[in-house]
Design a protein around this motif. Structure first.
Motif, PDB file in Angstrom:
ATOM      1  N   PHE A  55       5.239  46.443 -92.767  1.00  0.00           N
ATOM      2  CA  PHE A  55       6.327  46.582 -93.740  1.00  0.00           C
ATOM      3  C   PHE A  55       7.568  47.219 -93.122  1.00  0.00           C
ATOM      4  O   PHE A  55       8.672  46.692 -93.231  1.00  0.00           O
ATOM      5  CB  PHE A  55       5.869  47.425 -94.936  1.00  0.00           C
ATOM      6  N   MET A  94       2.342  49.888 -98.642  1.00  0.00           N
ATOM      7  CA  MET A  94       3.562  49.199 -99.076  1.00  0.00           C
ATOM      8  C   MET A  94       3.349  47.704 -99.289  1.00  0.00           C
ATOM      9  O   MET A  94       4.129  47.052 -99.985  1.00  0.00           O
ATOM     10  CB  MET A  94       4.689  49.416 -98.055  1.00  0.00           C
ATOM     11  N   GLU A  95       2.288  47.140 -98.688  1.00  0.00           N
ATOM     12  CA  GLU A  95       2.008  45.717 -98.844  1.00  0.00           C
ATOM     13  C   GLU A  95       0.863  45.462 -99.822  1.00  0.00           C
ATOM     14  O   GLU A  95       0.410  44.329 -99.979  1.00  0.00           O
ATOM     15  CB  GLU A  95       1.682  45.090 -97.482  1.00  0.00           C
ATOM     16  N   GLY A  99       2.295  49.419-103.580  1.00  0.00           N
ATOM     17  CA  GLY A  99       3.648  49.398-103.021  1.00  0.00           C
ATOM     18  C   GLY A  99       4.626  48.601-103.849  1.00  0.00           C
ATOM     19  O   GLY A  99       5.819  48.926-103.922  1.00  0.00           O
ATOM     20  N   ARG A 126       7.823  50.878-102.373  1.00  0.00           N
ATOM     21  CA  ARG A 126       8.397  50.278-101.179  1.00  0.00           C
ATOM     22  C   ARG A 126       9.924  50.323-101.218  1.00  0.00           C
ATOM     23  O   ARG A 126      10.574  50.474-100.173  1.00  0.00           O
ATOM     24  CB  ARG A 126       7.882  48.857-100.963  1.00  0.00           C
TER      25      ARG A 126
END
Length: 241
Positions: A55, A94-95, A99, A126
Motif C-alpha cells: 500500500f 490498509m489492503e 483499511g 488508509r
C-alpha cells in the motif's frame, strides 16, 4: 495472563498491560514495514528490512518506519515496533476491509463528537494515513527542509507531541485524528498474533505474560497471580524463543 503485583514494573510494561484490553477484536489481525539504518542507527531491523509494502510508496514507508519506531522504540525492556514487524502489519491492514473502512458504518452525517460515541470521521484508515503522511512531510520540509523520516528523534517526537495535543493540524486531516490512527495501529501490530505481521518474536506477549494460543493452561487459572511458566504460542504454532 498473570500480574505479579509489583509496583515497580517498568512503564513500558504497564503501558502494554493496560493497552491489551483496549484493542478492538476486529483490528487484531494485520501487517508491517522496514526502517533504514540512517533513520534508526543500531536498531534491529527484523522482518521489516526485507518487506516490500503493497500500500505505502517509498516515501510513505520511510515515514511509517520512523513514526512506529518513535511510538514504540527499542529499549532495555524489549524490541521495538520496527524489528517486531509492526510497519508490515499496518501495510497489510490498509489492503484489508479494515483499511477501506468496510467494518464500520461510513455514511453521513459526519460531526465532531465525544470519543465515547464512536468513530465520526469521513476518512477511512488508509486515507488518514496517506493524507496525514503527505501533510506532515510537507510541514516538516517547510519548517526543517527535511521529511519527517530525516529528522532527529527529538524533532520527530516534538512533531508527534504537537499532533497529539492538537497544536499541529491540517485541512486534509485533523492532527489529533492522525496521531490516534498511528498510535492505535502501532499498538495493535505490536500486540497482534505474528500470523498478521507484527509481534514476530512474540516479545510483547512475553512481556505481559500472555500465553497466546495455548490450550494447556487451564490448571494455571486455578492459581491466580502466579506467572505462567511456559512461553506464548502463535495461532500458526510459532513459539517464543
Amino acid at each position: 495472563m498473570s500480574n505479579n503485583g509489583n509496583e515497580d514494573v517498568p512503564s513500558r510494561r504497564r503501558f502494554l498491560q493496560q493497552t491489551l484490553s483496549l484493542i478492538p477484536l476486529a483490528a487484531a489481525g494485520s501487517g508491517l514495514v522496514s526502517l533504514s539504518s540512517a533513520a534508526a542507527p543500531g536498531k534491529t531491523e527484523g522482518v521489516s528490512a526485507h518487506y516490500v509494502p503493497t500500500f505505502f510508496n517509498n516515501d510513505e514507508w520511510a515515514f511509517v518506519l520512523a513514526v512506529t519506531d518513535r511510538l514504540i522504540p527499542e529499549d532495555e525492556n524489549g524490541p521495538g515496533a520496527v524489528s517486531e514487524g509492526v510497519p508490515v502489519f499496518i501495510d497489510k491492514q490498509m489492503e484489508l476491509p479494515y483499511g477501506y473502512g468496510h467494518l464500520w458504518y461510513m455514511q453521513g452525517p459526519f460531526a465532531t463528537a465525544e470519543p465515547e460515541l464512536g468513530y465520526q470521521s469521513s476518512l477511512v484508515p488508509r486515507e488518514t494515513w496517506r493524507r496525514g503522511i503527505k501533510a506532515v512531510n510537507a510541514w516538516c520540509k517547510k519548517e526543517f527542509q527535511k521529511s519527517f523520516a530525516e529528522l532527529s528523534h527529538q524533532q520527530q517526537e516534538d512533531v508527534l507531541h504537537q499532533l497529539e495535543g492538537g497544536k499541529l493540524t491540517f485541512e486534509e486531516v485533523p492532527g489529533g485524528l492522525l496521531f490516534t490512527q498511528m498510535l492505535e495501529n502501532t499498538k495493535e501490530g505490536y500486540l497482534a498474533d505474528p500470523l498478521h505481521g507484527g509481534n514476530q518474536t512474540l516479545a510483547s506477549w512475553k512481556m505481559i505474560g500472555f500465553p497466546g494460543a495455548r490450550a494447556d493452561y487451564q490448571q494455571v487459572m486455578d492459581n491466580p497471580n502466579k506467572p505462567y511458566p511456559l512461553g506464548p504460542v502463535s495461532i500458526s504454532g510459532k513459539r517464543s524463543v
